[in-house]
Structure formats: C-alpha cells, structure tokens
Design a protein around this motif. Structure first.
Motif, PDB file in Angstrom:
ATOM      1  N   GLU A   1      51.022  30.412  40.001  1.00 34.23           N
ATOM      2  CA  GLU A   1      51.414  30.721  38.622  1.00 34.23           C
ATOM      3  C   GLU A   1      50.202  30.866  37.697  1.00 34.23           C
ATOM      4  O   GLU A   1      50.177  31.732  36.814  1.00 34.23           O
ATOM      5  CB  GLU A   1      52.357  29.643  38.087  1.00 34.23           C
ATOM      6  N   LEU A   2      49.194  30.025  37.902  1.00 27.46           N
ATOM      7  CA  LEU A   2      47.984  30.136  37.074  1.00 27.46           C
ATOM      8  C   LEU A   2      47.236  31.438  37.371  1.00 27.46           C
ATOM      9  O   LEU A   2      46.700  32.079  36.465  1.00 27.46           O
ATOM     10  CB  LEU A   2      47.065  28.937  37.304  1.00 27.46           C
ATOM     11  N   LEU A   3      47.213  31.822  38.636  1.00 31.99           N
ATOM     12  CA  LEU A   3      46.565  33.097  38.988  1.00 31.99           C
ATOM     13  C   LEU A   3      47.281  34.261  38.320  1.00 31.99           C
ATOM     14  O   LEU A   3      46.645  35.208  37.831  1.00 31.99           O
ATOM     15  CB  LEU A   3      46.554  33.292  40.508  1.00 31.99           C
ATOM     16  N   ALA A   4      48.600  34.214  38.328  1.00 28.87           N
ATOM     17  CA  ALA A   4      49.364  35.282  37.670  1.00 28.87           C
ATOM     18  C   ALA A   4      49.060  35.312  36.177  1.00 28.87           C
ATOM     19  O   ALA A   4      49.007  36.392  35.566  1.00 28.87           O
ATOM     20  CB  ALA A   4      50.858  35.058  37.916  1.00 28.87           C
ATOM     21  N   LEU A   5      48.850  34.129  35.598  1.00 27.73           N
ATOM     22  CA  LEU A   5      48.574  34.048  34.171  1.00 27.73           C
ATOM     23  C   LEU A   5      47.177  34.579  33.840  1.00 27.73           C
ATOM     24  O   LEU A   5      46.981  35.315  32.870  1.00 27.73           O
ATOM     25  CB  LEU A   5      48.701  32.589  33.719  1.00 27.73           C
ATOM     26  N   VAL A   6      46.192  34.220  34.677  1.00 24.14           N
ATOM     27  CA  VAL A   6      44.809  34.679  34.450  1.00 24.14           C
ATOM     28  C   VAL A   6      44.677  36.160  34.766  1.00 24.14           C
ATOM     29  O   VAL A   6      43.975  36.898  34.064  1.00 24.14           O
ATOM     30  CB  VAL A   6      43.824  33.842  35.300  1.00 24.14           C
ATOM     31  N   GLY A   7      45.350  36.593  35.793  1.00 24.36           N
ATOM     32  CA  GLY A   7      45.314  38.013  36.149  1.00 24.36           C
ATOM     33  C   GLY A   7      44.309  38.307  37.242  1.00 24.36           C
ATOM     34  O   GLY A   7      43.126  37.993  37.100  1.00 24.36           O
ATOM     35  N   THR A   8      44.792  38.901  38.323  1.00 23.72           N
ATOM     36  CA  THR A   8      43.905  39.240  39.441  1.00 23.72           C
ATOM     37  C   THR A   8      43.685  40.740  39.575  1.00 23.72           C
ATOM     38  O   THR A   8      42.895  41.179  40.414  1.00 23.72           O
ATOM     39  CB  THR A   8      44.506  38.710  40.757  1.00 23.72           C
ATOM     40  N   ASP A   9      44.391  41.519  38.773  1.00 24.42           N
ATOM     41  CA  ASP A   9      44.309  42.971  38.920  1.00 24.42           C
ATOM     42  C   ASP A   9      43.528  43.648  37.793  1.00 24.42           C
ATOM     43  O   ASP A   9      43.548  44.868  37.661  1.00 24.42           O
ATOM     44  CB  ASP A   9      45.719  43.567  38.994  1.00 24.42           C
ATOM     45  N   LEU A  10      42.831  42.862  36.967  1.00 23.30           N
ATOM     46  CA  LEU A  10      42.055  43.441  35.869  1.00 23.30           C
ATOM     47  C   LEU A  10      40.682  43.894  36.354  1.00 23.30           C
ATOM     48  O   LEU A  10      40.128  43.325  37.305  1.00 23.30           O
ATOM     49  CB  LEU A  10      41.889  42.422  34.738  1.00 23.30           C
ATOM     50  N   ASP A  11      40.146  44.919  35.717  1.00 15.92           N
ATOM     51  CA  ASP A  11      38.813  45.414  36.064  1.00 15.92           C
ATOM     52  C   ASP A  11      37.773  44.495  35.408  1.00 15.92           C
ATOM     53  O   ASP A  11      37.530  44.569  34.210  1.00 15.92           O
ATOM     54  CB  ASP A  11      38.651  46.853  35.557  1.00 15.92           C
ATOM     55  N   ARG A  12      37.157  43.645  36.190  1.00 18.38           N
ATOM     56  CA  ARG A  12      36.203  42.665  35.658  1.00 18.38           C
ATOM     57  C   ARG A  12      34.746  43.044  35.920  1.00 18.38           C
ATOM     58  O   ARG A  12      33.838  42.262  35.643  1.00 18.38           O
ATOM     59  CB  ARG A  12      36.493  41.290  36.247  1.00 18.38           C
ATOM     60  N   ALA A  13      34.499  44.211  36.439  1.00 21.91           N
ATOM     61  CA  ALA A  13      33.125  44.642  36.696  1.00 21.91           C
ATOM     62  C   ALA A  13      32.434  45.006  35.389  1.00 21.91           C
ATOM     63  O   ALA A  13      33.040  45.612  34.499  1.00 21.91           O
ATOM     64  CB  ALA A  13      33.120  45.843  37.638  1.00 21.91           C
ATOM     65  N   VAL A  14      31.164  44.626  35.261  1.00 21.01           N
ATOM     66  CA  VAL A  14      30.334  45.081  34.137  1.00 21.01           C
ATOM     67  C   VAL A  14      29.801  46.445  34.528  1.00 21.01           C
ATOM     68  O   VAL A  14      29.019  46.584  35.475  1.00 21.01           O
ATOM     69  CB  VAL A  14      29.178  44.100  33.864  1.00 21.01           C
ATOM     70  N   HIS A  15      30.247  47.488  33.832  1.00 20.87           N
ATOM     71  CA  HIS A  15      29.935  48.862  34.238  1.00 20.87           C
ATOM     72  C   HIS A  15      28.497  49.217  33.886  1.00 20.87           C
ATOM     73  O   HIS A  15      28.125  49.309  32.721  1.00 20.87           O
ATOM     74  CB  HIS A  15      30.912  49.836  33.579  1.00 20.87           C
ATOM     75  N   THR A  16      27.716  49.406  34.920  1.00 21.67           N
ATOM     76  CA  THR A  16      26.284  49.687  34.737  1.00 21.67           C
ATOM     77  C   THR A  16      25.883  50.960  35.480  1.00 21.67           C
ATOM     78  O   THR A  16      24.764  51.082  35.960  1.00 21.67           O
ATOM     79  CB  THR A  16      25.438  48.499  35.237  1.00 21.67           C
ATOM     80  N   GLU A  17      26.825  51.889  35.569  1.00 25.68           N
ATOM     81  CA  GLU A  17      26.503  53.178  36.192  1.00 25.68           C
ATOM     82  C   GLU A  17      26.073  54.153  35.104  1.00 25.68           C
ATOM     83  O   GLU A  17      26.805  54.387  34.137  1.00 25.68           O
ATOM     84  CB  GLU A  17      27.715  53.748  36.938  1.00 25.68           C
ATOM     85  N   GLY A  18      24.892  54.714  35.257  1.00 25.26           N
ATOM     86  CA  GLY A  18      24.374  55.660  34.273  1.00 25.26           C
ATOM     87  C   GLY A  18      25.018  57.024  34.415  1.00 25.26           C
ATOM     88  O   GLY A  18      25.999  57.205  35.139  1.00 25.26           O
ATOM     89  N   GLY A  19      24.457  57.989  33.721  1.00 26.69           N
ATOM     90  CA  GLY A  19      24.993  59.341  33.767  1.00 26.69           C
ATOM     91  C   GLY A  19      23.877  60.338  33.547  1.00 26.69           C
ATOM     92  O   GLY A  19      22.703  60.056  33.787  1.00 26.69           O
ATOM     93  N   VAL A  20      24.240  61.515  33.070  1.00 22.66           N
ATOM     94  CA  VAL A  20      23.271  62.580  32.808  1.00 22.66           C
ATOM     95  C   VAL A  20      23.438  63.015  31.356  1.00 22.66           C
ATOM     96  O   VAL A  20      24.558  63.245  30.884  1.00 22.66           O
ATOM     97  CB  VAL A  20      23.484  63.786  33.752  1.00 22.66           C
TER      98      VAL A  20
END
Length: 408
Positions: A182-201
């Motif tokens: 129940e606590l896992l469901a409350l915290v959420g396991t399907d959220l995108d938690r990555a810090v996005h550090t991909e550059g671009g052009v």
C-alpha cells in the motif's frame, strides 16, 4: 744686539714657512685610512672589478655563492631548471565520487533509523488483536503527523481497513507485506524519476549540453544540492559546467566553485550583485564551447512570497532558453518544512514549470510522508533525496528502497 733681533725674525719666518708647507703637503697627500676602512675600500674596489670578495661576519653582502645557491634550491620547484623558480601551491587532487547506482540502498540503514517512527508505528497498530475505530484513528494520526497529507491518508486508511477485513487472521509477515504494498502504491512506482541530462543540437548545428536549473527558497540546501548533483553526474561519467547564478551572495559562488574543483568541473560566475540571467546564459554558452554534457545552474534562494524575485527567476529561465530548452527544473525542498513546503512548491511550479523535486534533510526527520504529499500536490516526482551531510549523500530516489527503509 741688532744682529740678534735679525736672527730671531728670520727664525720666526722660517717656522711659519715650514708650517705652511706642511699643511699644503697634507692636503695633497692625505693620511692612509685605518686598517678596517682600507680593507672595506679594497673589497668594494674588487666587487666593482667583478672579483669575489672575502665574506665578512655580520655584513649583508657577504653571503657566499654556495650559500646563495643553497637558499635558492630550498625554494625551487623540484626539477626546476631555472634558478630561483618559486614553488607554486599544488592544485587539490580531483576526487572520484561514489557511483550513483545503489546509493539509496547503501544508505538504507541510516534512512531506516530516522524514519522508523512511521513504518514501525503503523505495524505496531496494525498488529493489535482488535482493530476498532480508535485504532484506525491512531493510524490516521500517525500518517498525518508524518506529513502524508489529508487526502492520501484517508485513501490509505480506507484501503487498509478493507484489506485487513478481508484478510481476517493477520500474521506479522502478512501485515508487513500488506503495508509495503500500500505504501508503494502511495509513493508511486511508475513515475519518471530520472534526472534528464541528455543534450541536443542547437539551431546552429552545435552539440548542446543538457541544462538543469536548480531553484528553491533560502536555507533549503540548494547550492549544496547543486554541488552534490555535480558529483552524481561525474560519477556517472558526465562532464559538467556549473553556473553560479546566485549573484547576491559571494559565498554561494565560492561554495559552488569549491564543489566543482573537487570533481574537476568548471564554474562560471559573474560579479557580485550582477544579473543572474546573464551568468546563466554565459554558463550555457561556455558549456556549448567546451562540449560539456550537462550545465547545472544554481539560482539565488528566494522567498516564494516575493513577487519581484519570482519574476526574476522566470527571466533566468527565459534567457537560458534562447540557446535551447531547459531539460530539468529541480525544486529543492527541505523535508522538515512539512506542509509549508507544499505552498512553496506550488508558487515555484507556477513560475518555472518544476519537473522534479530534490528533498533534503530526509535523514533528520520522521516526516517521510512529504514525499507522497508533494508528489500528489504537484504531479511532479521526487527525483533526488539528501540523506546526510557527506558529499555523496545525495541519492537518486528509489521508491522500493525508500518504503523498505520506512517499515524497517
């Protein structure tokens, strides 16, 4: 008689003449100097002619050639070819940060010690033989005290009551598994938690680094979190440029630069009291020029109630976006502020479109429920957690490790 007088006059004239002659000769040929003065005069004459002189005790100019060479060698750089080269202080060695993978697991014991009042408190209550309304009220109070928030607490208690009723007889292992689920469901396991550090052009075709904007109120540990995040990224093999856009405090720029030097990351800073947006712009431009992977921009701490400062933060983001999009806006929150942190978060989210939360001081509080509350309020995931004062105590947030630590 006359002859005697004449002789006397001649004698006086002779004496006067001899005296005058003696004085004249002394002026033309002065007496030799005393022995010590003569030696010094002779030595000075030899020095002018380029000849070495005898060293004299107590004479400043009497240091011998060998002694002079020894003095130079004492301060010379090891292996210096040029005589007299003065040693420069060595640059501090670059540190190798701990890998970010598994940090939260390694720090789990510390988190469990500080957060156990929530998980263990719930397990103790759920283990009672009779779960009456009073017990469920205590469970609800425990969750509210941990800053889970009113609505998430009500939802969790309702689900727990239903499942416990259906389950019937409850063993400790079954209760632990139930609470964990129940606590896992409350915290959420399907959220995108990555810090996005991909550059671009960029539009000009240049490789562009990822840009991470770090924002927050005063005293939340924002600059320290930026420095620790640089260590996380370097540990993962990323090259980093730091932008010291907190121009209101010289100490903040100095602190950030120290963090950068420890891992070999360059810090771009401006004059004290200068335009923060200009510093942020220069940092991104420098990141492009150096081919860096990530540019971390530390902004000035500001009260969420100060409209002018919040508008300035919006300006920083707009100016940076002239060179490309901002990949992440991390809001640093102090876990000990509880529900007040939600008010701060809402205002910052309206101004700069927050994409992730970094929770600091999570090791010193039993109010781990703020993770649930802030995510529910903003729809933004917690991505980083600060679990101590050590340089490598910032960890990517792992829901399962966090919940396991909560329930001990």
């Amino acid at each position: 008689m006359d002859i005697l007088i004449l002789v006397a006059i001649i004698a006086v004239v002779a004496v006067v003449a001899i005296s005058a002659l003696t004085i004249t000769l002394r002026r033309r040929d002065p007496a030799p100097p005393p022995p010590l003065a003569a030696e010094k005069a002779e030595e000075k004459a030899r020095e002018r002619a380029g000849e070495p002189g005898e060293p004299q005790i107590g004479d400043d100019a009497s240091v011998g050639v060998d002694e002079e060479r020894r003095t130079i060698e004492d301060v010379a750089l090891p292996g210096a070819e040029e005589a007299g080269a003065v040693a420069e202080p060595e640059a501090p060695p670059i540190e190798v940060p701990e890998p970010s993978a598994g940090r939260l697991v390694r720090l789990r014991a510390r988190l469990a010690r500080s957060q156990n009042s929530l998980g263990r408190g719930l397990l103790t209550l759920l283990s009672r033989e009779r779960l009456d309304d009073g017990t469920w009220d205590e469970i609800e109070d425990t969750l509210l005290t941990a800053d889970v928030g009113v609505r998430p607490t009500q939802e969790l208690v309702a689900r727990l009551r239903e499942r416990v009723r259906v389950l019937g007889t409850r063993t400790p292992e079954e209760l632990r598994a139930l609470l964990r689920e129940e606590l896992l469901a409350l915290v959420g396991t399907d959220l995108d938690r990555a810090v996005h550090t991909e550059g671009g052009v960029s539009e000009a075709g240049e490789e562009r680094p990822a840009v991470v904007l770090v924002v927050g109120v005063n005293g939340t540990g924002k600059t320290t979190t930026t420095g620790k995040l640089a260590r996380v990224l370097v540990a993962d093999g990323r090259s980093v440029v730091l932008g010291a856009a907190d121009t209101f405090r010289a100490a903040a720029a100095d602190q950030l630069q120290t963090w950068g030097q420890r891992v070999g990351a360059r810090t771009v800073r401006g004059p004290e009291g200068g335009d923060p947006a200009s510093v942020a712009f220069d940092a991104v431009r420098e990141g492009i020029a150096e081919g860096a992977d990530v540019v971390l921009v530390d902004t000035a701490g500001r009260l969420h109630t100060k409209t002018g400062l919040m508008d300035e933060l919006g300006k920083v983001k707009r100016v940076v976006e002239k060179q490309g999009p901002v990949n992440e806006v991390l809001l640093v929150l102090d876990a000990t502020t509880g529900q007040n942190g939600l008010v701060q978060a809402r205002v910052f989210a309206e101004v700069v479109d927050v994409t992730g939360i970094a929770l600091t001081k999570l090791d010193g509080t039993a109010k781990g429920g703020i993770v649930v509350a802030v995510q529910r309020e903003l729809g933004v995931p917690v991505k980083l957690v600060g679990l101590g004062e050590g340089p490598d105590d910032l960890a990517p947030f792992d829901p399962e490790a966090f919940v396991d630590a909560l329930i001990g």
